[in-house]
Design an enzyme around this catalytic site. Structure first.
Site, PDB file in Angstrom:
ATOM      1  N   ARG A 144       2.015  -6.149 -10.771  1.00 30.01           N
ATOM      2  CA  ARG A 144       1.600  -6.013  -9.364  1.00 30.01           C
ATOM      3  C   ARG A 144       3.054  -6.093  -8.691  1.00 30.01           C
ATOM      4  NH1 ARG A 144      -2.342  -5.085 -11.104  1.00 30.01           N
ATOM      5  NH2 ARG A 144      -4.642  -5.823 -10.705  1.00 30.01           N
ATOM      6  N   GLU A 173       1.852   0.059  -0.940  1.00 28.07           N
ATOM      7  CA  GLU A 173       1.335   1.481  -1.724  1.00 28.07           C
ATOM      8  C   GLU A 173       0.524   2.171  -0.380  1.00 28.07           C
ATOM      9  OE1 GLU A 173      -0.563   0.260  -5.166  1.00 28.07           O
ATOM     10  OE2 GLU A 173       1.216  -0.531  -6.046  1.00 28.07           O
ATOM     11  N   HIS A 191       0.805   3.905  -9.448  1.00 27.42           N
ATOM     12  CA  HIS A 191      -0.098   2.907  -9.665  1.00 27.42           C
ATOM     13  C   HIS A 191      -1.248   3.469 -10.536  1.00 27.42           C
ATOM     14  CE1 HIS A 191      -1.913  -1.119  -8.567  1.00 27.42           C
ATOM     15  NE2 HIS A 191      -2.206  -1.010  -9.407  1.00 27.42           N
TER      16      HIS A 191
END
Length: 225
Positions: A144, A173, A191
């Site tokens: 993360r 993000e 991601h």
């Protein structure tokens, strides 16, 4: 419908995600994105591409030896590396454990972060850890974004405190206007650890199978513990 067949499919989806994480590591060490640009920009006609780094023989520190961490470790053994880990103790694994993340970073040539996010691990990888990882060390974050202090990472990269980084996750993000995008020794992906057509199909199929079983009064195939 033979829902019992879906568990192997779920395992296959996990293998696909692990393959991408290893691909991220290899892209960092061998500078594959930079090599691609080198060829496309016709630089090869004027100079040789710089030497890169091999994975073989490296010391790997894995922050968080859960299901993903153990999967990464198993796949790395074929590269003749030495593996250690930090976090909660895991019984029955052949790897050395370090109780302190700075000690793990001091051991490692490559620090792979795959622990859970949340308040307990926020900025676990900070400036002190990066400094101990050292100027020949690489950081890979596939957990993360909050686990890594991005400001400290940018400072470490700007000052040559570490050799490079590969990141699939970020504190905010999508990543926009970040100095992380300016470093040639950093590999960035959006991601996308599970972003293959096959994996997403399997994830959807497994979710539907779980729903069908629960509606039928049976136990879910993959219950949340």
């Amino acid at each position: 419908m033979n829902v019992g067949r879906r568990i192997p499919q779920a395992a296959r989806a996990g293998r696909n995600r692990l393959a991408r994480k290893l691909g991220l590591l290899l892209s960092l060490l061998r500078r594959i994105p930079s090599a691609d640009r080198f060829v496309r920009d016709d630089a090869w006609a004027h100079e040789l591409f710089p030497l890169t780094s091999s994975l073989a023989g490296k010391r790997i520190g894995i922050v968080g030896l859960g299901r993903i961490g153990q999967g990464i470790a198993r796949r790395l053994t074929g590269f003749d590396v030495e593996i250690a880990y930090g976090g909660s103790k895991v019984e029955g694994v052949p790897y050395v454990m370090f109780s302190d993340v700075q000690q793990l970073a001091a051991f490692a040539d490559i620090l792979i972060v795959c622990c859970p996010g949340g308040d307990r691990t926020r900025h676990l990888i900070d400036g002190a850890v990066l400094s101990v990882l050292g100027s020949s060390g690489f950081l890979v974050n596939v957990s993360r974004g909050t686990v890594v202090d991005e400001a400290a990472l940018i400072d470490a990269l700007e000052n040559g405190l570490i050799r490079g980084a590969a990141l699939d996750v970020f504190e905010k993000e999508p990543l926009i206007g970040s100095r992380l995008a300016t470093f040639s020794n950093v590999v960035l992906t959006p991601h996308a650890g599970s972003a293959t057509e096959e994996t997403r199909h399997t994830m959807l199929r497994l979710a539907l199978d779980n729903i069908h079983r629960v509606l039928d009064g049976s136990c879910a195939l993959t219950p949340v513990q």
